[in-house]
Design a protein around this motif. Structure first.
Motif, PDB file in Angstrom:
ATOM      1  N   ARG A  11       0.840  -1.207   0.000  1.00 42.12           N
ATOM      2  CA  ARG A  11       0.000   0.000   0.000  1.00 42.12           C
ATOM      3  C   ARG A  11       0.878   1.262   0.000  1.00 42.12           C
ATOM      4  O   ARG A  11       0.619   2.219  -0.734  1.00 42.12           O
ATOM      5  N   ALA A  12       1.942   1.231   0.806  1.00 36.95           N
ATOM      6  CA  ALA A  12       2.865   2.365   0.817  1.00 36.95           C
ATOM      7  C   ALA A  12       3.625   2.455  -0.507  1.00 36.95           C
ATOM      8  O   ALA A  12       3.812   3.542  -1.064  1.00 36.95           O
ATOM      9  N   GLY A  52      -2.550  -4.170  -8.564  1.00 39.25           N
ATOM     10  CA  GLY A  52      -1.658  -5.317  -8.752  1.00 39.25           C
ATOM     11  C   GLY A  52      -0.554  -5.031  -9.749  1.00 39.25           C
ATOM     12  O   GLY A  52       0.585  -5.480  -9.576  1.00 39.25           O
ATOM     13  N   ALA A  53      -0.891  -4.279 -10.783  1.00 38.93           N
ATOM     14  CA  ALA A  53       0.106  -3.975 -11.815  1.00 38.93           C
ATOM     15  C   ALA A  53       1.225  -3.108 -11.241  1.00 38.93           C
ATOM     16  O   ALA A  53       2.411  -3.390 -11.440  1.00 38.93           O
ATOM     17  N   PHE A  54       0.864  -2.052 -10.521  1.00 47.15           N
ATOM     18  CA  PHE A  54       1.906  -1.199  -9.932  1.00 47.15           C
ATOM     19  C   PHE A  54       2.719  -1.962  -8.881  1.00 47.15           C
ATOM     20  O   PHE A  54       3.936  -1.833  -8.818  1.00 47.15           O
ATOM     21  N   GLY A 152      -4.950  -6.675  -2.778  1.00 44.39           N
ATOM     22  CA  GLY A 152      -5.321  -6.626  -1.356  1.00 44.39           C
ATOM     23  C   GLY A 152      -5.293  -5.223  -0.769  1.00 44.39           C
ATOM     24  O   GLY A 152      -5.957  -4.942   0.236  1.00 44.39           O
ATOM     25  N   THR A 153      -4.539  -4.319  -1.413  1.00 44.50           N
ATOM     26  CA  THR A 153      -4.484  -2.945  -0.886  1.00 44.50           C
ATOM     27  C   THR A 153      -5.840  -2.254  -0.982  1.00 44.50           C
ATOM     28  O   THR A 153      -6.089  -1.287  -0.268  1.00 44.50           O
ATOM     29  N   MET A 155      -8.818  -3.536  -0.168  1.00 45.48           N
ATOM     30  CA  MET A 155      -9.547  -3.798   1.078  1.00 45.48           C
ATOM     31  C   MET A 155      -8.850  -3.128   2.266  1.00 45.48           C
ATOM     32  O   MET A 155      -9.506  -2.626   3.183  1.00 45.48           O
ATOM     33  N   ALA A 156      -7.529  -3.106   2.249  1.00 42.63           N
ATOM     34  CA  ALA A 156      -6.794  -2.418   3.318  1.00 42.63           C
ATOM     35  C   ALA A 156      -7.158  -0.938   3.336  1.00 42.63           C
ATOM     36  O   ALA A 156      -7.367  -0.342   4.408  1.00 42.63           O
ATOM     37  N   GLU A 157      -7.234  -0.351   2.160  1.00 43.09           N
ATOM     38  CA  GLU A 157      -7.619   1.066   2.053  1.00 43.09           C
ATOM     39  C   GLU A 157      -9.040   1.274   2.578  1.00 43.09           C
ATOM     40  O   GLU A 157      -9.317   2.254   3.281  1.00 43.09           O
ATOM     41  N   TRP A 158      -9.931   0.363   2.236  1.00 38.76           N
ATOM     42  CA  TRP A 158     -11.333   0.483   2.678  1.00 38.76           C
ATOM     43  C   TRP A 158     -11.419   0.386   4.205  1.00 38.76           C
ATOM     44  O   TRP A 158     -12.145   1.141   4.845  1.00 38.76           O
ATOM     45  N   ASP A 159     -10.672  -0.530   4.781  1.00 32.99           N
ATOM     46  CA  ASP A 159     -10.607  -0.607   6.245  1.00 32.99           C
ATOM     47  C   ASP A 159     -10.169   0.745   6.825  1.00 32.99           C
ATOM     48  O   ASP A 159     -10.766   1.243   7.772  1.00 32.99           O
ATOM     49  N   ALA A 160      -9.127   1.312   6.244  1.00 27.27           N
ATOM     50  CA  ALA A 160      -8.606   2.595   6.751  1.00 27.27           C
ATOM     51  C   ALA A 160      -9.622   3.721   6.565  1.00 27.27           C
ATOM     52  O   ALA A 160      -9.598   4.720   7.276  1.00 27.27           O
TER      53      ALA A 160
END
Lengths: 307, 307
Positions: A11-12, A52-54, A152-153, A155-160
């Motif tokens: 994510r970072a 995913g591409a990045f 997966g980032t 869903m992590a972003e959505w959590d945040a």
């Protein structure tokens, strides 16, 4: 090394390159309860695939021959976009099935594009042959760890962003997005996999106890029509998936229309597939259950600006 | 009684009925700087107009004859939607200019609809005659205090969502949205009014020193084509407006296309007009100036689901 820390790191890693996509809470679509929605179709190139591409390109040494991808359209567009943004050559093999709008989307990125007759598996074969010949780096659409971690980032972003739901509905094609979501959530919320009846590689794999080939067709096939579920997804689903449901093309088309008419969100059929499970009753929340829908793709055909 | 407290009160009053619309920060559209965007076109019936309609209906004693509105389309749809939600009769006069998509949108709400030949002013005349005859309550599209206060809740909501911009660009037709925004902000941020060259009632009024009649035409005229700026807007603009700029139809069409191609946000021309000022250079931010664009309408013609 764990999935969650890998996804945090990703994510970072990709944060300067991907769009933080907005969320909203809405009660529409003929439903009697509110739904949390993440508008991930506002991501670069119109789907979550840019994540995913990045992540893949930023965590690998990309060879001089550049990258190669096979894609029903959205993954190819994302790889082409990310490669261009990062200064790499990109070669994309697209199945004819992808349609003119998605092919034009990839062309706009400046990637070298080959349209392959037939379905996704044919494009994948062509991409593998190109990889063997040139040494270009293959970026798999869903069954590779950097791809899954990148997806997966979302869903992590959505959590945040404060996601409150008990249950999240996610459309499944090859399984990259749901695999990343399962890997991030680790059971913390119930995840419901939603597939078209006519393109249901995960559902078939769960029934068979192992990934199996399925036939793919229907209105969402150009995005969700994977012939076999990714093995990473299958393994995560066996441990963490809450439920697997199917919807028919009529339900998908109704959800696509409702997203536009009720909320002015224009998506492709795949992007409406998760919502279709609620509207059709394929998934019925319990009385106090809070539900969320991940809207994941916005590259409809025809494109509203096609002339 | 002040504008800001009235808008705060209205925000609470309508909160159960309107959509909190999402925001995002994006750098696209060929711009070299990031832009904060509020997706107010995701509001009920596809524009900010639902805010003013609900505020008006909820702060008045609605007669048994119900409500009547004249509208280029978006206001009529909002009044019809709000009336239906609150159990009132609704009569809407729509100028032919509104187009088939907006007329269908109003029809779906169940309102009693009359299409009036010609432009907005003709529909307004018909609505006034109906009001005189039946005793129905007239809901003006922009030049009434409860309407302006309702539209002001959009900017109040954006502030609460963490808007950081120094400068906010807002498209202007009759001036309801920008009036509400100016009333809320009271000079706290620079507000830039953006009008089409061919429908620029505010610009003409500011030049003349008083509201004057203008001719209206062009691709955004069915939403922004007010013949004369509202007096409430004009008064607020004289005190609080930062700048008034004009854009041509080509710039509006380019912005509309860019919102879709770069960010998968589908809007009508009016909804892209504020962004057009940045893309065309009609408004050029200073080096460190942070800018925001209010995207306000999403009822394009043809509708992507028209058959």
């Amino acid at each position: 090394m764990t999935w969650t820390s890998d996804i945090e790191t990703a994510r970072a890693r990709i944060s300067a390159h991907v769009q933080v996509t907005p969320t909203l809470i809405t009660q529409d679509f003929g439903l009697t309860y509110p739904v949390e929605i993440k508008l991930e179709q506002l991501q670069h190139t119109g789907s979550f695939k840019a994540r995913g591409a990045f992540n893949t390109l930023l965590s690998a040494d990309v060879p001089k021959a550049g990258v190669v991808a096979a894609s029903g359209g959205n993954h190819g567009a994302a790889v082409a976009y990310a490669a261009q943004a990062l200064g790499h050559k990109a070669k994309v093999f697209v199945p004819e099935l992808a349609g003119a709008s998605k092919i034009a989307l990839i062309e706009r990125t400046g990637a070298d594009l080959t349209v392959v007759p037939g379905e996704y598996a044919n494009a994948l074969q062509a991409a593998q042959a190109y990889e063997a010949k040139t040494g270009a780096m293959q970026i798999h659409a869903y069954d590779a760890k950097p791809t899954v971690i990148g997806q997966g980032t979302c869903m992590a972003e959505w959590d945040a962003q404060g996601l409150a739901a008990d249950t999240v509905l996610i459309a499944v094609g090859g399984g990259g997005l749901i695999a990343g979501s399962l890997a991030w959530l680790q059971g913390a919320r119930k995840v419901v996999a939603v597939e078209p009846e006519t393109s249901c590689a995960l559902h078939a794999a769960l029934q068979a106890g192992t990934p199996v080939d399925v036939d793919v067709s229907g209105i969402a096939a150009n995005a969700l029509g994977a012939r076999r579920i990714g093995s990473i997804c299958f393994d995560l689903a066996q441990t963490h998936l809450g439920q697997s449901v199917l919807v028919n093309d009529h339900a998908i088309a109704s959800a696509q229309r409702a997203l536009w008419q009720d909320r002015r969100v224009l998506v492709e059929p795949a992007g409406a597939t998760a919502l279709a499970a609620l509207m059709s009753g394929a998934y019925q929340p319990a009385p106090q259950e809070r539900v969320a829908v991940l809207v994941c793709g916005a590259n409809p055909a025809p494109d509203p600006f096609d002339t």
